[in-house]
Motif scaffolding. Structure first.
Motif: not given
Length: 269
Positions: A9-12, A17-18, A40-48, A133-139
């Motif tokens: 979820d953090w990756q997505a 955002l990237a 999309d951001l609402e769904a991910l924010g809720t999951a996180l 942000m993309e590198v953070l997602a990769v990690l």
């Protein structure tokens, strides 16, 4: 939800955002921005477990106010592309106070450690918000990353994203990127590390030196403002005396001293 789901979820979240902070030039990108980004951001924010309700409401309102895809690109260009830039997506600016500062070197070293290289057709600097942000997602997508997402986030993003949000909101509070930068700033605080003892000590010492309420201060004989601690002036005066040099100029602050001695300042063109 298990840890792996949270990682995904953090990756997505950071990939979404990237993409949102890249220029919305292609029609499919602009359409996704206007049609599904907020959902999309609402769904991910809720999951996180991120409370983004206020920011998402502002994002939906800002997107609804856009007449078409061209208006989206114009809003992006105004903020991030056309001089004078109200806000910069080169986040090192908010850390170093200037472009191409030490933050850039730190990020380049981090990319080498992680094993990431910039595409040849990518002309942005390594501190661009979308790239970080993309590198953070990769990690978040790696099982054994060379650097933890938290460590990478604290190189630049944690300190810079709140300042980016302030800059965007100050210029264009109704822009979609005002809400997006606030979302990014809120989310990145999840990764903020507490300062170590040495950092806290340096910070308190710096604050103490700037606090004119602490200790005895030497006041300028001309303008009356405090400009140095009395103890520091005494040490300096003693050193000058031992070197057989005059110290009477220490009664004035540097500004009044320059004026009294005929010096002046002019702006550098």
């Amino acid at each position: 939800m298990n840890d792996q789901d949270t990682q995904l979820d953090w990756q997505a979240f950071w990939l979404t955002l990237a993409n949102a902070f890249m220029p919305p030039k292609r029609p499919e990108v602009a359409a996704a921005f206007r049609d599904v980004l907020a959902d999309d951001l609402e769904a991910l924010g809720t999951a996180l477990d991120l409370d983004l309700s206020v920011e998402l409401a502002d994002l939906r309102q800002a997107i609804a106010a856009l007449s078409d895809d061209e208006a989206l690109l114009v809003a992006y260009s105004h903020l991030f592309l056309q001089p004078p830039l109200p806000a910069s997506l080169n986040l090192g600016l908010y850390v170093d106070g200037a472009l191409n500062g030490p933050c850039l070197d730190v990020l380049e070293n981090a990319y080498r450690k992680i094993g990431i290289a910039k595409r040849e057709d990518l002309h942005d600097l390594p501190d661009h918000a979308a790239m970080q942000m993309e590198v953070l997602a990769v990690l978040f997508g790696e099982r054994e990353p060379a650097m933890t997402p938290s460590d990478f986030a604290n190189l630049c993003l944690v300190g810079a994203l709140p300042r980016l949000a302030n800059a965007v909101v100050a210029d264009s509070p109704a822009s979609p990127w005002a809400a997006l930068s606030r979302i990014a700033a809120r989310a990145i605080q999840t990764f903020a590390l507490a300062p170590d003892k040495e950092t806290l000590h340096r910070s308190r010492r710096a604050q103490g030196r700037a606090d004119t309420g602490i200790g005895v201060w030497r006041h300028c004989a001309r303008c009356g403002k405090p400009f140095a601690r009395e103890k520091e002036i005494q040490i300096m005066a003693k050193a000058l005396e031992q070197a057989n040099l005059p110290s009477d100029f220490l009664v004035n602050c540097p500004d009044c001293r320059d004026a009294a001695q005929g010096f002046f300042r002019r702006p550098i063109k």
